[in-house]
Design a protein around this motif. Sequence first.
Motif, PDB file in Angstrom:
ATOM      1  N   MET A 200      15.991  13.199  45.215  1.00 58.93           N
ATOM      2  CA  MET A 200      16.057  12.718  43.832  1.00 58.93           C
ATOM      3  C   MET A 200      15.279  13.607  42.859  1.00 58.93           C
ATOM      4  SD  MET A 200      16.020   8.575  43.910  1.00 58.93           S
ATOM      5  CE  MET A 200      14.510   8.397  44.870  1.00 58.93           C
ATOM      6  N   ASP A 201      14.092  14.059  43.327  1.00 57.15           N
ATOM      7  CA  ASP A 201      13.213  14.808  42.426  1.00 57.15           C
ATOM      8  C   ASP A 201      13.833  16.115  41.968  1.00 57.15           C
ATOM      9  OD1 ASP A 201      11.484  12.760  42.825  1.00 57.15           O
ATOM     10  OD2 ASP A 201      10.336  13.794  44.405  1.00 57.15           O
ATOM     11  N   ASP A 202      14.719  16.664  42.792  1.00 62.87           N
ATOM     12  CA  ASP A 202      15.275  17.971  42.467  1.00 62.87           C
ATOM     13  C   ASP A 202      16.618  17.888  41.753  1.00 62.87           C
ATOM     14  OD1 ASP A 202      13.083  18.837  43.800  1.00 62.87           O
ATOM     15  OD2 ASP A 202      14.147  19.222  45.689  1.00 62.87           O
ATOM     16  N   LEU A 203      17.048  16.681  41.421  1.00 64.02           N
ATOM     17  CA  LEU A 203      18.375  16.529  40.829  1.00 64.02           C
ATOM     18  C   LEU A 203      18.277  15.870  39.471  1.00 64.02           C
ATOM     19  CD1 LEU A 203      20.262  15.285  44.001  1.00 64.02           C
ATOM     20  CD2 LEU A 203      20.602  17.478  42.875  1.00 64.02           C
ATOM     21  N   PRO A 204      19.256  16.121  38.608  1.00 66.27           N
ATOM     22  CA  PRO A 204      19.199  15.561  37.258  1.00 66.27           C
ATOM     23  C   PRO A 204      19.606  14.075  37.204  1.00 66.27           C
ATOM     24  CG  PRO A 204      21.163  16.883  37.503  1.00 66.27           C
ATOM     25  CD  PRO A 204      20.390  17.029  38.782  1.00 66.27           C
ATOM     26  N   PHE A 205      19.960  13.477  38.361  1.00 67.44           N
ATOM     27  CA  PHE A 205      20.254  12.045  38.407  1.00 67.44           C
ATOM     28  C   PHE A 205      19.569  11.509  39.645  1.00 67.44           C
ATOM     29  CE2 PHE A 205      23.199  13.457  41.575  1.00 67.44           C
ATOM     30  CZ  PHE A 205      23.801  14.586  41.033  1.00 67.44           C
ATOM     31  N   ASP A 206      19.260  10.239  39.656  1.00 73.54           N
ATOM     32  CA  ASP A 206      18.586   9.750  40.859  1.00 73.54           C
ATOM     33  C   ASP A 206      19.481   8.788  41.634  1.00 73.54           C
ATOM     34  OD1 ASP A 206      18.342   7.173  39.939  1.00 73.54           O
ATOM     35  OD2 ASP A 206      16.289   7.459  39.192  1.00 73.54           O
TER      36      ASP A 206
END
Lengths: 561, 561
Positions: A541-547
Amino acid sequence: MKKLNVVLVVIACLFSTSLFAQDIIHDAEHYVLKKQHGDNWATEDEDIDAKLKKLEKKHGTKPNIIHIMWDDTGVGEVGIPEIQKLRGFETPNMNQMAEDGMNMMRMYTEPSCTPTRADAMTGRYAVRTGMHTVSFPIENSGMDAEEVTIAEVLSEAGYSTAFYGKWHLGDTESSYAHNQGFDEAFFTPYNQVPSMWVREAEANNVVTGLYPELYGEDIYDIDQSWKPIGYVWTLEGTKGGKTYEWGAPPAVPNFWDIDKECEKRTMEFVRRNAKANKPFYAAYWPTVTSFVPDARSSEKITANKNVLQEGLVKVDAFVGELLEELEELGISENTLVIVMADNGPFTHHGPRGMVETLYTGGKGDFTEGGIRVPCIATWPGTIEEGQIVGDIIHITDLYTTFARLAGATDYIPRDRIVDGVDQTSLLINGDGYSRRDYVMVYQGDNLSAGIKGRFKRDWKNAEPGLSGAEFYDLYTDPREDNPEMIQQFHTKSMFKRQKERHLLWIEKYPNRPDATPGIPLQGIENVRPETEKLYHAPFNMDDLPFDLKEVMDHELPFVDE
Amino acid sequence: MKKLNVVLVVIACLFSTSLFAQDIIHDAEHYVLKKQHGDNWATEDEDIDAKLKKLEKKHGTKPNIIHIMWDDTGVGEVGIPEIQKLRGFETPNMNQMAEDGMNMMRMYTEPSCTPTRADAMTGRYAVRTGMHTVSFPIENSGMDAEEVTIAEVLSEAGYSTAFYGKWHLGDTESSYAHNQGFDEAFFTPYNQVPSMWVREAEANNVVTGLYPELYGEDIYDIDQSWKPIGYVWTLEGTKGGKTYEWGAPPAVPNFWDIDKECEKRTMEFVRRNAKANKPFYAAYWPTVTSFVPDARSSEKITANKNVLQEGLVKVDAFVGELLEELEELGISENTLVIVMADNGPFTHHGPRGMVETLYTGGKGDFTEGGIRVPCIATWPGTIEEGQIVGDIIHITDLYTTFARLAGATDYIPRDRIVDGVDQTSLLINGDGYSRRDYVMVYQGDNLSAGIKGRFKRDWKNAEPGLSGAEFYDLYTDPREDNPEMIQQFHTKSMFKRQKERHLLWIEKYPNRPDATPGIPLQGIENVRPETEKLYHAPFNMDDLPFDLKEVMDHELPFVDE
């Protein structure tokens, strides 16, 4: 849509106490029959109540219920020894059950595993619970916590409840069997697909890519995030208690150990409750019909030799032992035993030997081959022996019927549609006493066909504007080989009204659009590190623009899997 | 070819007396089994002989044989009440026979009427007798006088013999049932096709052009010579006696009167011989499964309502009466009763409701659906009750088996191949005691498939040079839906040798190429003028440059109908 659902459920819950005294809300078609037969049913019900009361007095408890349900088997493969002669295998114990009890020739299920299991648990068409599509590891969803399972209903009436075997109703913690009302559970959240994820499956041409060692290196294979490494095979737990993983995949011997363990636990559960004189409900849903032959068997036990038939003979052997045990425990005459399959044969892309027998089509299809299964019920002294019944009965009916037998009808929720109708009269009075002459046949959330008595209408392939060759008379053409038009036009408007009523009811009592999303495989005490990784899959999640939560909370209109 | 045949028959006849003491000449495949099992068979046969002798002593005569055979019914439609539930009809008496006797799950016939009837009469594949193709009015041919029917064989052993019903073995005088060895006969030389030649058939969409009143005028219809006006419906006669036409077509009520008359005569024949304590053979082959519903029936007797199922229930009622009569006459325990169909369901161009059940294909096909039929045998005290047998048995086997039971084996000719093998051991010892594991499947005179135990090879669709997906394992895939190749390659050379042996034997013992030609419907005492006209059809010899006899005597290589 989701938010609307929540609101509706909340409103319904507010009313639920006052609604409890009301009738169960059935599918619309039920009321058409009730109008015509309600008085007769009421009279029958008085006799039935008297009979059940007498039985309870005799045995000191309400009747026990054992529900055994395995995979992918067509009508005729079990309980008709003539057909087994043609197939080169034999299930003597279940055939004997047919002689000692009731062989149901028209038990309808959903066309695949997850939906049928959801139907059995909730008494509702899978389309209503959102459980209409077969789940696979990793699914990230499961049966909603607000669904009221048969285990919950029977628990309210003082039953001990246990689930052993293939659950296949999701991998979210709230969907686990012991979190859905069972006192004890030993279950696979998924289907038998993982039995293909081993080297031994290669011979069956079905091995697929789960573990790196099953493929040679592929330099183009650059996304490692989505592979289901860490999935679990079997979980166990008790109501309100902790969850544990049992064994660890993947290994073929494991697979067969699951059923052995289920059989042991089922037997132990039955003994324990019989001795305590406590009424019980045991669901043993074997995983036995796998994709891969039992590697430990030194030799085949059938001339047929294919995995389904070898598996059926194993289930049959256990059924024999179980019936003997009931006899020895002195509870035979107070125990309803039902053995059945969950849908038609796995004819499309399934293992060798999964073929059509009497009906056209198989697992997944809306033709009779997909949705009609062998089903035999025994209850010595109550179900008359040697009965072959032609009545329509639906898997959801078991829910309502079990509740009736347990005196637990009042615990069936009144805030939603419960498709299952009470079929106690069929069990007790026999052929011709079904309270159902209709089935709505869904594939996923698509309404594909309607059944009314001997007649069937195919909506899936219907030409818009023209009523073409979309009608079947199942006595005349059980294999649905010869669709008719002019011969069946008198059924056209009936089917139209049947469908309209059904859709109106859905507007009133909306379906859940899908299985309820969630983080997979949480809450396992002995969780493995690779399973824990799944809590963050399919991406960090932390590395993506959506969780992950954002994705899960959205019911995307184009997502249908 | 024809002349060669005659020469061969003559040579064979010269040797026949000395050959009489020899073994019956079976198909080549038989000797492969005999080599492996001959010693066991000999031992079994001693026990069987002792048993039959004891039975004869008890009853004072050899056993009676009643053979009831109707049309176009798939395996499962009779004798499996579970399947009848799915079809909406019931044959309680024949189902009871299955419980009281032997339900044969693998009785093979030819794929159509005339061939199967010829097989039953001669014990030989229809391809050997030239009777391989369904005959229609007017056929101008029939079963050869040199064929030795079961009636002739049993007559030699002192049996009374009678034939009632659908004969369908030609319209030449020498082919009439009472000219083929029966003491008395009441029979239709043709099939039920004339039941379409009436106005009532219009509703079934099958009416065709026999009589001018069935069509409006057609100014282009200029050849009146070939129309079968004058055909007969039913003939009767006694051995060595005269032939009479009974009733006169066409009229629907007539059609049902035939069976009623057959039933009356069958019953009377059975009574007469029972009282005389004379062993008898009665063949009642009902015509009841017509194209046109019984116009006299005021209401349907089945929920299914189609002509086949309505007909089966009528046959069943008679079977019930017959079995009761045998009981009353005190000859039940000395009477073998066999009920069966002559080929698979009329799925191609047949009446509504003639559909596949368990097997793929129907009448005319080489798939199991064409050639496997329901067959039940009872013989109280001798055939053990409640047997479901998976052995292969072939319609020709009845010939040899009946002869054995009658002590008439010596009268089976030794100058030709007799395909029927003695299956007395199967009847008496039950499941697993068949002396056959093979069938050669012909369509017309084309060898389409070979069967060996559970395996089947499709030769009809085989790609030359490549052994493709032409192999079936009938346990795994009874519907022949999934032809296999690599899984079955171990059977390839076996099937090759099976076929080679079979063809070698045909070279040694040649087939009759066709039914034996002749003037139709001669020798009828009460002949109608329109029938007499047929003696000169399809043309007036005097006005044509070739004559009828010349045409008939030529075996034209391109004539295959």
